[in-house]
Design an enzyme around this catalytic site. Structure first.
Site, mmCIF file in Angstrom:
data_model
loop_
_atom_site.group_PDB
_atom_site.id
_atom_site.type_symbol
_atom_site.label_atom_id
_atom_site.label_comp_id
_atom_site.label_asym_id
_atom_site.label_seq_id
_atom_site.Cartn_x
_atom_site.Cartn_y
_atom_site.Cartn_z
ATOM 1 N N CYS A 46 60.555 34.724 37.040
ATOM 2 C CA CYS A 46 59.754 34.110 38.105
ATOM 3 C C CYS A 46 59.256 32.745 37.641
ATOM 4 O O CYS A 46 58.760 32.602 36.514
ATOM 5 C CB CYS A 46 58.580 35.016 38.481
ATOM 6 S SG CYS A 46 59.096 36.641 39.064
ATOM 7 N N CYS A 79 44.795 45.964 32.129
ATOM 8 C CA CYS A 79 46.093 45.455 32.579
ATOM 9 C C CYS A 79 47.079 45.647 31.435
ATOM 10 O O CYS A 79 46.933 45.026 30.373
ATOM 11 C CB CYS A 79 45.967 43.978 32.962
ATOM 12 S SG CYS A 79 47.529 43.234 33.507
ATOM 13 N N ASN A 89 47.703 30.434 38.997
ATOM 14 C CA ASN A 89 47.183 30.145 37.669
ATOM 15 C C ASN A 89 48.115 29.165 36.971
ATOM 16 O O ASN A 89 49.345 29.281 37.087
ATOM 17 C CB ASN A 89 47.054 31.426 36.843
ATOM 18 C CG ASN A 89 45.937 32.317 37.352
ATOM 19 O OD1 ASN A 89 44.909 31.839 37.818
ATOM 20 N ND2 ASN A 89 46.141 33.627 37.282
ATOM 21 N N GLY A 116 56.235 42.013 31.615
ATOM 22 C CA GLY A 116 57.379 42.845 31.938
ATOM 23 C C GLY A 116 57.408 43.354 33.366
ATOM 24 O O GLY A 116 56.445 43.249 34.116
ATOM 25 N N CYS A 122 46.813 36.170 35.943
ATOM 26 C CA CYS A 122 48.123 36.595 36.433
ATOM 27 C C CYS A 122 49.171 35.531 36.113
ATOM 28 O O CYS A 122 48.993 34.358 36.421
ATOM 29 C CB CYS A 122 48.072 36.828 37.938
ATOM 30 S SG CYS A 122 47.056 38.217 38.444
ATOM 31 N N CYS A 128 60.148 39.501 29.514
ATOM 32 C CA CYS A 128 60.568 39.887 30.872
ATOM 33 C C CYS A 128 61.848 39.141 31.225
ATOM 34 O O CYS A 128 62.020 37.976 30.858
ATOM 35 C CB CYS A 128 59.466 39.542 31.879
ATOM 36 S SG CYS A 128 59.826 40.100 33.571
ATOM 37 N N CYS A 174 55.621 32.135 36.110
ATOM 38 C CA CYS A 174 55.148 33.171 35.189
ATOM 39 C C CYS A 174 55.545 32.831 33.760
ATOM 40 O O CYS A 174 56.731 32.656 33.456
ATOM 41 C CB CYS A 174 55.734 34.525 35.581
ATOM 42 S SG CYS A 174 55.235 35.878 34.480
ATOM 43 N N SER A 193 55.237 41.886 44.434
ATOM 44 C CA SER A 193 55.092 40.432 44.338
ATOM 45 C C SER A 193 55.964 39.799 45.412
ATOM 46 O O SER A 193 57.184 39.718 45.261
ATOM 47 C CB SER A 193 55.511 39.950 42.949
ATOM 48 O OG SER A 193 54.648 40.451 41.959
ATOM 49 N N GLU A 221 50.706 41.511 25.138
ATOM 50 C CA GLU A 221 49.294 41.264 25.419
ATOM 51 C C GLU A 221 48.767 42.276 26.433
ATOM 52 O O GLU A 221 49.501 42.706 27.338
ATOM 53 C CB GLU A 221 49.084 39.839 25.929
ATOM 54 C CG GLU A 221 49.263 38.805 24.825
ATOM 55 C CD GLU A 221 49.013 37.382 25.277
ATOM 56 O OE1 GLU A 221 48.434 36.607 24.479
ATOM 57 O OE2 GLU A 221 49.400 37.025 26.413
#
Length: 362
Positions: free
Chosen positions: A121, A110, A298, A167, A341, A117, A124, A222, A97
């Protein structure tokens, strides 16, 4: 005996590599300029771009570089009228995406650097997919071309690129480096390196490689927690690259690149949005040329945390201000299309619903 040549990632070749490839295949380097323009100015597919070459060369090179552009499977428009998300299918069926965000007088793309990935996390959605593979440099560049084409005749120019999609960019270092070189080439999209930002969970060897680059891009880390224990609970990769070694690498990058380091801090209610967390963070970053991006959490299915409230965010930001650490409170963008995010999942994971009551400020 004839040696079979492997297909090449033609759109992922920096200009010098493209000229060298032509020369190695018996094509005068003088054709490199026209081929480069076809690929990166006109945005043509490799097969179409090769049509600028004489027929005697075109027929021989075409089988070596059959790399189709990603197919747009779905385009989603956010309710704000400024955010668009593209679900892309790559040549082998992998899905990624890309998000286009428009602001007043500027546009930002972005880009994803991997399909999936491996970092895991906890907040995520991409990390829940696992890693399928690295993207080629050409596949990364192609996303920027998709974003540029989406701007169409609106009179806007793609000004910023953030390598913050699906990723971990530093786990795909060489392809990301080549893609950045192409994106910043004056004969193509001509992005300024200062307007290209790379976000990492903190892969220390990669940060040190960036520090050694003659023309590094902007570094965003991060962070999300100011203690090793809490950070490792949120970001499993922190167990391999502890906080002290990460901060040391960031200082080396800032010194060598003569640039500010951006630290991303996702605000999670009751966990890292407290005044004590802000004070600990301020102490951790003391003496480092740093800027903190505060990001409201988010919603992502499978993670039970809640976003911090607006008042907690303002208090957090005020404590950083008193410590002379600049910060920005990010806007909520694209949540209605899962483009925020941590929400990119190539259509595979649906985010949880966001509770009302928080309005981010740019």
């Amino acid at each position: 005996m004839t040696t079979q040549k492997h297909a090449v990632d033609l759109p992922g070749m920096p200009r010098a590599a493209l000229a060298a490839w032509l020369r190695e295949n018996g094509v005068p380097e003088s054709h490199a300029r026209g081929l480069w323009r076809s690929l990166h100015v006109l945005g043509e597919t490799p097969a179409r771009a090769l049509e600028c070459l004489p027929e005697k060369h075109r027929g021989r090179l075409a089988p070596l570089c059959e790399t189709p552009r990603p197919e747009i499977l779905r385009e989603s428009a956010g309710g704000d009228g400024l955010t668009r998300k593209f679900l892309l299918r790559l040549a082998d069926g992998a899905r990624i995406e890309t998000v286009l965000m428009r602001y007043d007088g500027r546009a930002t793309a972005c880009l994803s650097t991997q399909a999936g990935c491996a970092m895991g996390c906890v907040f995520c959605a991409t990390g829940r997919l696992g890693l399928r593979r690295n993207l080629t440099a050409g596949e990364i560049v192609a996303q920027a071309l998709v974003a540029r084409e989406a701007l169409g005749g609106a009179g806007e120019r793609l000004r910023n690129v953030v390598l913050m999609g699906m990723g971990e960019p530093l786990a795909n270092y060489d392809n990301v480096r080549d893609a950045v070189e192409i994106l910043c080439d004056s004969g193509g999209l001509a992005l300024r390196r200062a307007r290209v930002s790379l976000s990492t969970v903190g892969i220390v060897p990669g940060i040190l490689r960036m520090a050694a680059e003659p023309r590094p891009v902007s570094l965003a880390v991060s962070l999300h927690a100011a203690s090793q224990e809490e950070r490792a609970a949120l970001i499993p990769a922190a167990r391999r690259w502890p906080l002290d070694s990460l901060l040391q690498a960031c200082r080396e990058y800032s010194r060598a690149a003569r640039r500010k380091v951006f630290f991303e801090w996702t605000l999670i209610h009751g966990r890292n949005d407290t005044p004590d967390s802000a004070r600990t963070l301020a102490a951790l970053l003391r003496g480092l040329d740093a800027h903190v991006n505060l990001i409201p959490l988010n919603p992502v299915a499978g993670f039970g945390g809640r976003p911090g409230g607006s008042e907690a965010a303002r208090q957090f930001q005020e404590i950083l201000r008193r410590a002379a650490i600049p910060s920005t409170l990010r806007q909520y963008r694209g949540l209605d299309i899962a483009a925020g995010c941590g929400q990119l999942a190539a259509g595979g994971v649906h985010p949880a619903r966001r509770e009302p009551g928080f309005t981010g400020a740019d």
